[in-house]
Design a protein around this motif. Sequence first.
Motif, short mmCIF file in Angstrom:
data_model
loop_
_atom_site.label_atom_id
_atom_site.label_comp_id
_atom_site.label_asym_id
_atom_site.label_seq_id
_atom_site.Cartn_x
_atom_site.Cartn_y
_atom_site.Cartn_z
N PRO A 1 0.98 -1.36 0.01
CA PRO A 1 0.12 0.04 -0.01
C PRO A 1 0.86 1.44 -0.04
O PRO A 1 1.98 1.52 0.78
CB PRO A 1 -0.71 -0.07 1.28
N GLY A 2 0.56 2.08 -0.78
CA GLY A 2 1.23 3.39 -1.04
C GLY A 2 2.58 3.37 -1.90
O GLY A 2 3.11 4.33 -2.14
N GLU A 3 2.87 2.22 -2.39
CA GLU A 3 3.76 1.81 -3.47
C GLU A 3 3.46 1.75 -4.84
O GLU A 3 2.14 1.25 -5.18
CB GLU A 3 4.66 0.60 -2.88
N VAL A 4 4.37 1.72 -5.81
CA VAL A 4 4.19 1.46 -7.16
C VAL A 4 5.33 0.80 -7.49
O VAL A 4 6.53 0.79 -7.00
CB VAL A 4 3.93 2.79 -8.24
N ARG A 5 5.14 -0.08 -8.65
CA ARG A 5 6.16 -0.77 -9.29
C ARG A 5 6.72 -0.18 -10.45
O ARG A 5 5.65 -0.22 -11.32
CB ARG A 5 5.96 -2.30 -9.19
N LEU A 6 7.89 -0.10 -10.62
CA LEU A 6 8.29 0.60 -11.90
C LEU A 6 9.03 -0.20 -12.79
O LEU A 6 9.80 -1.23 -12.27
CB LEU A 6 9.19 1.64 -11.69
N ARG A 7 8.70 -0.33 -14.07
CA ARG A 7 9.49 -0.93 -15.02
C ARG A 7 10.91 -0.05 -15.48
O ARG A 7 10.61 0.83 -16.06
CB ARG A 7 9.04 -1.37 -16.27
N VAL A 8 11.83 -0.33 -14.92
CA VAL A 8 13.01 0.64 -14.76
C VAL A 8 13.80 0.69 -16.24
O VAL A 8 14.02 -0.27 -16.84
CB VAL A 8 13.99 0.28 -13.97
N GLU A 9 13.80 2.06 -16.77
CA GLU A 9 14.32 2.19 -18.30
C GLU A 9 15.76 2.42 -18.08
O GLU A 9 16.59 2.40 -19.04
CB GLU A 9 13.38 3.24 -18.92
N ALA A 10 16.17 3.22 -17.00
CA ALA A 10 17.48 3.69 -16.82
C ALA A 10 17.74 4.07 -15.20
O ALA A 10 16.76 4.24 -14.61
CB ALA A 10 17.81 4.87 -17.44
N CYS A 11 18.76 3.94 -14.90
CA CYS A 11 19.22 4.12 -13.51
C CYS A 11 20.56 4.79 -12.94
O CYS A 11 21.41 4.58 -13.92
CB CYS A 11 18.95 2.74 -12.46
N GLY A 12 20.65 5.66 -12.32
CA GLY A 12 21.68 6.47 -12.15
C GLY A 12 22.87 5.67 -11.29
O GLY A 12 22.42 4.76 -10.21
N LEU A 13 24.08 6.01 -11.38
CA LEU A 13 25.15 5.35 -10.51
C LEU A 13 25.61 6.62 -9.55
O LEU A 13 25.69 7.59 -10.27
CB LEU A 13 26.12 4.79 -11.16
N ASN A 14 25.79 6.51 -8.24
CA ASN A 14 26.28 7.60 -7.46
C ASN A 14 27.31 7.14 -6.69
O ASN A 14 27.49 5.83 -6.13
CB ASN A 14 25.12 8.13 -6.49
#
Length: 314
Positions: free
Chosen positions: A27-40
């Motif tokens: 509850p309160g969350e969504v699932r993303l299909r990740v298209e790109a992610c950052g590196l930090n």
Amino acid sequence: MKAVRVKGFGDVDQLEIVELPDPEPKPGEVRLRVEACGLNYADVMQREGLYPNGPKPPFIPGVEAAGVVEAGDSLPVGSRVVTIAGSGCHADRVCVQAIACMPVPDSMSFVEAAAFPVQYLTAYHALTTVGRAEPGDTVLIHAAAGGVGTAAVQIAKLLGLRVIGTASSEEKRKRVLELGADEVLSYDEFDQKLTGKNAPAVILEAVGGDVFRRSVAILPTLGRLVVFGAASKDVQPVDTLKILFRSQGVLGLHLSAIFERPDLLRRSLATLFDWLAERKLKIQVGHVLPLAQIAEAHQLLSSRKSYGKIVLLP
């Protein structure tokens, strides 16, 4: 889902690519299909076990991702969003709090979106909310060719500041000048040239060690040094008696404080998105690598040879 997993604290040999069941949103969350992610750098420090209150192995790293909502009842399915999370973003699926998702304009690619939130929000709030820079001030931006640095150079010019950067190579210094910096120096010389009337009113610092010590030494009266990282892993103490009698400020910034203030976050996002739409800002993506090359990406970030942001594609 495909994901990076840190199986134990240590070097890049502790990173592995695994197949796991798709996560289900709470509850309160969504699932993303990740298209790109950052590196930090936070990801490097989490892998090494040096990040305060960071996740414990085994865990999926990654604090930043852009993608499409595919499940959950808090946001419309199909929404293009970018998010910041404590971990879990270096995967092709991730569940995050809906309130931590920011809409991605149609004009912005997912690669650009993944390179945006950590770097540009940090740069903006380091200069304004924490550093309190005023038009006409001189700002010294260390690691000006990095992710936050390239954002800060551009934002500082839009704020009417005189911008001096540091960078580790002649090639990087040239690129920072092309971004709009008024002057770019090597790390060997910045404290020799920026003294007296040339001292910067604001310094952005995320290196630590000797760079931190020498930066504090050149701060003028009422100068502000904003610390938002310690890439060298050499964390330095602050002599409170010295900064008291010099009337100086050594201040810290972690983005969690900005996310605790939704109105402040919304205003800054509106400003940054306006600048992007007006082409006053250009997101500096220096390297795009497949997620399978996560070890190489970590090594590149740690080597000080990267420029701008490193983005990973699942």
